[in-house]
Design a protein around this motif. Structure first.
Motif, PDB file in Angstrom:
ATOM      1  N   PHE A  63       6.010   0.153 -10.132  1.00  0.00           N
ATOM      2  CA  PHE A  63       4.978  -0.348 -11.160  1.00  0.00           C
ATOM      3  C   PHE A  63       3.830  -0.909 -10.737  1.00  0.00           C
ATOM      4  O   PHE A  63       2.658  -0.819 -11.471  1.00  0.00           O
ATOM      5  N   TYR A  64       4.111  -1.762  -9.687  1.00  0.00           N
ATOM      6  CA  TYR A  64       2.929  -2.541  -9.210  1.00  0.00           C
ATOM      7  C   TYR A  64       2.098  -1.913  -7.979  1.00  0.00           C
ATOM      8  O   TYR A  64       1.039  -2.150  -7.833  1.00  0.00           O
ATOM      9  N   ILE A  65       2.585  -0.784  -7.414  1.00  0.00           N
ATOM     10  CA  ILE A  65       2.024   0.044  -6.270  1.00  0.00           C
ATOM     11  C   ILE A  65       1.171   1.145  -7.198  1.00  0.00           C
ATOM     12  O   ILE A  65      -0.024   1.503  -6.637  1.00  0.00           O
ATOM     13  N   ASN A  66       1.900   1.903  -7.766  1.00  0.00           N
ATOM     14  CA  ASN A  66       1.170   2.986  -8.616  1.00  0.00           C
ATOM     15  C   ASN A  66       1.944   3.507  -9.836  1.00  0.00           C
ATOM     16  O   ASN A  66       2.772   4.385  -9.599  1.00  0.00           O
ATOM     17  N   LYS A  67       1.681   3.155 -11.004  1.00  0.00           N
ATOM     18  CA  LYS A  67       2.400   3.509 -12.256  1.00  0.00           C
ATOM     19  C   LYS A  67       2.570   5.001 -12.429  1.00  0.00           C
ATOM     20  O   LYS A  67       3.553   5.530 -12.953  1.00  0.00           O
ATOM     21  N   VAL A  68       1.535   5.721 -11.799  1.00  0.00           N
ATOM     22  CA  VAL A  68       1.721   7.201 -11.924  1.00  0.00           C
ATOM     23  C   VAL A  68       2.546   8.022 -11.434  1.00  0.00           C
ATOM     24  O   VAL A  68       3.186   8.825 -11.789  1.00  0.00           O
ATOM     25  N   VAL A  69       3.245   7.203 -10.242  1.00  0.00           N
ATOM     26  CA  VAL A  69       4.415   7.673  -9.723  1.00  0.00           C
ATOM     27  C   VAL A  69       5.674   8.069 -10.419  1.00  0.00           C
ATOM     28  O   VAL A  69       6.330   9.347 -10.120  1.00  0.00           O
TER      29      VAL A  69
ATOM     30  N   SER B 183       0.916  10.072  -0.294  1.00  0.00           N
ATOM     31  CA  SER B 183       1.264   9.724  -1.690  1.00  0.00           C
ATOM     32  C   SER B 183       2.658   9.999  -1.714  1.00  0.00           C
ATOM     33  O   SER B 183       3.206  11.009  -1.010  1.00  0.00           O
ATOM     34  N   PHE B 184       3.536   9.073  -2.399  1.00  0.00           N
ATOM     35  CA  PHE B 184       4.936   9.115  -2.769  1.00  0.00           C
ATOM     36  C   PHE B 184       5.441  10.541  -3.424  1.00  0.00           C
ATOM     37  O   PHE B 184       6.260  11.213  -2.960  1.00  0.00           O
ATOM     38  N   ALA B 185       4.450  11.054  -4.269  1.00  0.00           N
ATOM     39  CA  ALA B 185       4.709  12.035  -4.977  1.00  0.00           C
ATOM     40  C   ALA B 185       5.117  13.398  -4.129  1.00  0.00           C
ATOM     41  O   ALA B 185       5.777  14.212  -4.447  1.00  0.00           O
ATOM     42  N   ARG B 186       4.181  13.540  -3.121  1.00  0.00           N
ATOM     43  CA  ARG B 186       4.085  14.704  -2.181  1.00  0.00           C
ATOM     44  C   ARG B 186       5.378  14.450  -1.174  1.00  0.00           C
ATOM     45  O   ARG B 186       6.197  15.490  -0.853  1.00  0.00           O
ATOM     46  N   LEU B 187       5.541  13.218  -0.560  1.00  0.00           N
ATOM     47  CA  LEU B 187       6.943  12.967   0.016  1.00  0.00           C
ATOM     48  C   LEU B 187       8.207  13.132  -0.874  1.00  0.00           C
ATOM     49  O   LEU B 187       9.239  13.838  -0.171  1.00  0.00           O
ATOM     50  N   PHE B 188       8.134  12.805  -1.799  1.00  0.00           N
ATOM     51  CA  PHE B 188       9.353  13.130  -2.912  1.00  0.00           C
ATOM     52  C   PHE B 188       9.437  14.486  -3.003  1.00  0.00           C
ATOM     53  O   PHE B 188      10.652  15.067  -2.961  1.00  0.00           O
ATOM     54  N   THR B 189       8.312  15.370  -3.034  1.00  0.00           N
ATOM     55  CA  THR B 189       8.471  16.737  -3.423  1.00  0.00           C
ATOM     56  C   THR B 189       8.934  17.404  -1.978  1.00  0.00           C
ATOM     57  O   THR B 189      10.187  18.339  -2.165  1.00  0.00           O
TER      58      THR B 189
ATOM     59  N   ASN C  85       0.777  -1.165   0.112  1.00  0.00           N
ATOM     60  CA  ASN C  85       0.121   0.018  -0.058  1.00  0.00           C
ATOM     61  C   ASN C  85       0.938   1.050   0.017  1.00  0.00           C
ATOM     62  O   ASN C  85       1.705   1.496   0.768  1.00  0.00           O
ATOM     63  N   GLU C  86       0.701   2.360  -0.747  1.00  0.00           N
ATOM     64  CA  GLU C  86       1.295   3.290  -1.136  1.00  0.00           C
ATOM     65  C   GLU C  86       1.473   4.187   0.274  1.00  0.00           C
ATOM     66  O   GLU C  86       2.447   4.694   0.659  1.00  0.00           O
ATOM     67  N   ALA C  87       0.311   4.338   0.929  1.00  0.00           N
ATOM     68  CA  ALA C  87      -0.049   5.305   1.935  1.00  0.00           C
ATOM     69  C   ALA C  87       0.927   4.731   3.119  1.00  0.00           C
ATOM     70  O   ALA C  87       1.629   5.186   3.883  1.00  0.00           O
TER      71      ALA C  87
END
Length: 441
Positions: free
Chosen positions: A113-119, A85-91, A60-62
């Motif tokens: 790729f299996y968790i969330n491809k949009v990452v 979301s990993f995007a916000r953490l990466f920011t 799970n991404e969260a």
């Protein structure tokens, strides 16, 4: 086991870190099969500098972000906002790079790729916006070769062209394998060395497992590998099923056939019940890089005189014994499997000894071309030569026959084969001949 070798890779990673800290953020992508030592290398390169290490577990991404936040707090003792979301953490991590110089390691990156491809597209956008004004040494690592290639090398993918450095980690060289074995067994024999090469192919984790167990000869190595709790028994499945997906059965059958000496297309197809394998072989060679073509030296690219061999030494062994005799593993008749391997070892290791010498010649940088030679699609002993090396000056050639023991060498037969290759392929070269044995390792 202490850290061995990798001086060239450490120097490259050090240069990327210096660029990241002095100029602006840099992205390094490191690939290589599992157990090859990617994480150990990365952590060694980051010693003495601030580092955040994030391991991407499929899930799970969260939950993953919560775990990552805890890691950041532990390393830097700073407030980290709660993100799902990993995007916000990466920011947040890139913004941190505006006021702090540090290494950010993301291991098993392909799992997104299996968790969330949009990452991947999110990371691309964030990286493009922040890289020039931050000092983050971003090191991305992954073991699933096909996915890592797709993420960073296919032009349609969002992270295509973003890596400042692409590195692929290879197994240890023959000299490093010698150094390690000497540290654990100062009086090792060349047969001990060949056994370690045969069973590990220079993969650091496998060598470490053997050394930690005091397994430094053929007997103890085999005994350790076939224990009921041994990690080696299921290693091939762990390495390959994720790569191949649901259709792994066909690939496993092809690799098993090759490992057992069926190395031409007709032989492989016959072993698989006359099933066409051309497409599978192409993918195994080009996409997965698990097999390679062998052609007679100087043969043209389009020649039909082609043999296939498994390029990974451990997998070559695993398919030869652990898949072929899986019924013995399932029935826990492991002593019988150990006996089969030990009795077959003199024959099997004779084949790997040839691969050892080819690798040793390649590492010497004395040769511009190294291969074998045979005539026709169905080779016979009379017209096949184990090793042919063309020296860098393109004037001399080494023609070698490989035998475990010199007493098995037949000079008259070998000389006849040398004359055949002299007339048909090496007529313009000064020929040096050798019988290569265990004594020459």
């Amino acid at each position: 086991m202490k850290f061995y070798n990798r001086e060239t890779e450490l120097e490259a990673l050090s240069k990327m870190r210096d660029l990241s800290f002095k100029e602006h953020s840099q992205m390094t992508v490191l690939t290589g099969r599992r157990r090859i030592g990617k994480t150990s290398l990365i952590l060694e390169s980051c010693k003495g500098t601030d580092t955040v290490y994030l391991f991407v577990n499929r899930g799970n991404e969260a939950a993953l972000c919560k775990s990552f936040a805890e890691t950041i707090v532990r390393e830097f003792d700073i407030f980290v906002p709660e993100e799902t979301s990993f995007a916000r953490l990466f920011t947040f991590l890139m913004e941190l790079g505006e006021r702090k110089k540090y290494n950010l390691i993301i291991d098993e990156f392909q799992e997104f790729f299996y968790i969330n491809k949009v990452v991947y597209s999110q990371i691309q956008d964030i990286w493009d916006r922040y890289r020039k004004k931050t000092n983050v040494n971003l090191i991305i690592s992954g073991s699933v070769y096909t996915l890592m290639n797709r993420i960073f090398k296919e032009y349609k993918e969002p992270l295509y062209g973003r890596a400042d450095s692409l590195m692929k980690l290879s197994p240890f060289s023959t000299n490093v394998i010698k150094d390690i074995l000497k540290d654990y067994k100062s009086d090792y024999s060349n047969d001990d060395l060949l056994a370690l090469y045969t069973f590990t192919g220079g993969v650091p984790k496998y060598i470490e497992l053997f050394m930690n167990q005091g397994a430094t000869d053929i007997e103890t190595m085999v005994d350790f590998m076939i224990r009921s709790e041994s990690p080696f028994l299921s290693e091939g499945n762990i390495l390959l099923i994720q790569e191949f997906g649901r259709k792994y059965g066909n690939y496993f059958s092809i690799l098993t056939a090759i490992a057992n000496g069926k190395n031409t297309i007709p032989e492989i197809e016959e072993a698989l019940g006359d099933t066409s394998v051309t497409g599978h072989l192409k993918r195994l060679e080009e996409d997965y890089e698990l097999i390679k073509k062998k052609r007679p030296i100087f043969a043209k690219e389009g020649t039909q005189t082609v043999r296939y061999e498994i390029s990974d030494m451990f997998l070559r062994f695993w398919f030869r014994y652990f898949i072929k005799y899986n019924d013995l593993i399932e029935s826990q008749n492991l002593p019988l499997l150990a006996d089969i391997i030990k009795k077959d070892y003199p024959t099997y290791s004779g084949l790997t000894l040839e691969m050892y010498f080819r690798q040793k010649m390649m590492e010497s940088h004395e040769f511009r071309n190294i291969g074998s030679w045979w005539e026709g699609k169905k080779s016979t002993e009379q017209n096949e030569i184990d090793i042919v090396g063309i020296y860098a000056d393109d004037k001399r050639a080494l023609v070698g026959e490989v035998k475990r023991q010199r007493k098995n060498f037949k000079p008259e037969l070998f000389n006849a084969k040398v004359e055949a290759i002299r007339k048909k392929a090496l007529f313009k070269y000064e020929i040096e001949t050798k019988c290569l044995t265990l004594d020459d390792m």
